[in-house]
Motif scaffolding. Sequence first.
Motif, mmCIF file in Angstrom:
data_model
loop_
_atom_site.group_PDB
_atom_site.id
_atom_site.type_symbol
_atom_site.label_atom_id
_atom_site.label_comp_id
_atom_site.label_asym_id
_atom_site.label_seq_id
_atom_site.Cartn_x
_atom_site.Cartn_y
_atom_site.Cartn_z
ATOM 1 N N ALA A 6 64.742 -3.495 9.293
ATOM 2 C CA ALA A 6 65.047 -3.687 7.865
ATOM 3 C C ALA A 6 65.952 -2.575 7.346
ATOM 4 O O ALA A 6 66.890 -2.835 6.579
ATOM 5 N N ALA A 9 69.403 -3.271 8.620
ATOM 6 C CA ALA A 9 69.978 -4.409 7.897
ATOM 7 C C ALA A 9 70.421 -3.984 6.495
ATOM 8 O O ALA A 9 71.484 -4.396 6.014
ATOM 9 N N THR A 10 69.628 -3.137 5.837
ATOM 10 C CA THR A 10 70.004 -2.629 4.520
ATOM 11 C C THR A 10 71.294 -1.830 4.608
ATOM 12 O O THR A 10 72.175 -1.941 3.744
ATOM 13 N N LEU A 13 74.131 -4.320 4.902
ATOM 14 C CA LEU A 13 74.387 -4.963 3.605
ATOM 15 C C LEU A 13 75.121 -4.016 2.660
ATOM 16 O O LEU A 13 76.025 -4.436 1.927
ATOM 17 N N SER A 21 68.763 -6.069 -2.485
ATOM 18 C CA SER A 21 67.702 -7.036 -2.704
ATOM 19 C C SER A 21 66.392 -6.295 -2.531
ATOM 20 O O SER A 21 66.296 -5.392 -1.697
ATOM 21 N N LEU A 23 63.143 -4.793 -1.280
ATOM 22 C CA LEU A 23 62.658 -4.621 0.085
ATOM 23 C C LEU A 23 61.312 -3.915 0.009
ATOM 24 O O LEU A 23 61.216 -2.798 -0.502
ATOM 25 N N PHE A 32 62.010 -8.399 3.055
ATOM 26 C CA PHE A 32 63.021 -8.672 2.042
ATOM 27 C C PHE A 32 62.518 -9.829 1.199
ATOM 28 O O PHE A 32 61.918 -10.771 1.714
ATOM 29 N N VAL A 34 63.663 -13.035 -0.639
ATOM 30 C CA VAL A 34 64.822 -13.937 -0.626
ATOM 31 C C VAL A 34 64.559 -15.113 -1.558
ATOM 32 O O VAL A 34 63.425 -15.362 -1.966
ATOM 33 N N ILE A 44 64.670 -16.947 10.022
ATOM 34 C CA ILE A 44 65.250 -15.621 9.846
ATOM 35 C C ILE A 44 64.939 -14.840 11.122
ATOM 36 O O ILE A 44 63.767 -14.598 11.422
ATOM 37 N N LEU A 84 68.300 -11.745 -2.263
ATOM 38 C CA LEU A 84 69.209 -11.992 -1.151
ATOM 39 C C LEU A 84 69.088 -13.433 -0.677
ATOM 40 O O LEU A 84 67.995 -13.978 -0.601
ATOM 41 N N LEU A 89 71.129 -12.528 4.862
ATOM 42 C CA LEU A 89 70.157 -11.727 5.610
ATOM 43 C C LEU A 89 70.252 -12.023 7.099
ATOM 44 O O LEU A 89 70.262 -11.104 7.923
#
Length: 114
Positions: A6, A9-10, A13, A21, A23, A32, A34, A44, A84, A89
């Motif tokens: 995560a 991924a952040t 982004l 978004s 978290l 996350f 969504v 996902i 998000l 994502l």
Amino acid sequence: MPSTTAAEATSVLTRWDVPGSPLLDAGHFSAFLVLPSMADGRDIPGGVLLTGVAGEVVRCPRPDHAAGGTRLWTVAPDGSAHLLDPWTLADALHAVRVMRSDGPDSLTSGEASC
């Protein structure tokens, strides 16, 4: 998903200038938030998806207070109601896999699109 995934991924982004978004971090895993209407039935990578079944509740700490126990916001809701979309994502998670195999400088915006 694992908290390290995560966080990566952040970072992706942020590099892509995607607005943050919420978290939620629960120790070894993160979640996350969504758009529920877009997430139903969506796979996902590396994630578990709650599909909005009646009675399903996700307990979250208040964004303006420190959380007690094990849950806290890594990225707190900011009042914008921005969530998000699952496609973005999924692209970010794909980018994380690419970066892990090819190195962190291997990716620029849009290169991870599926």
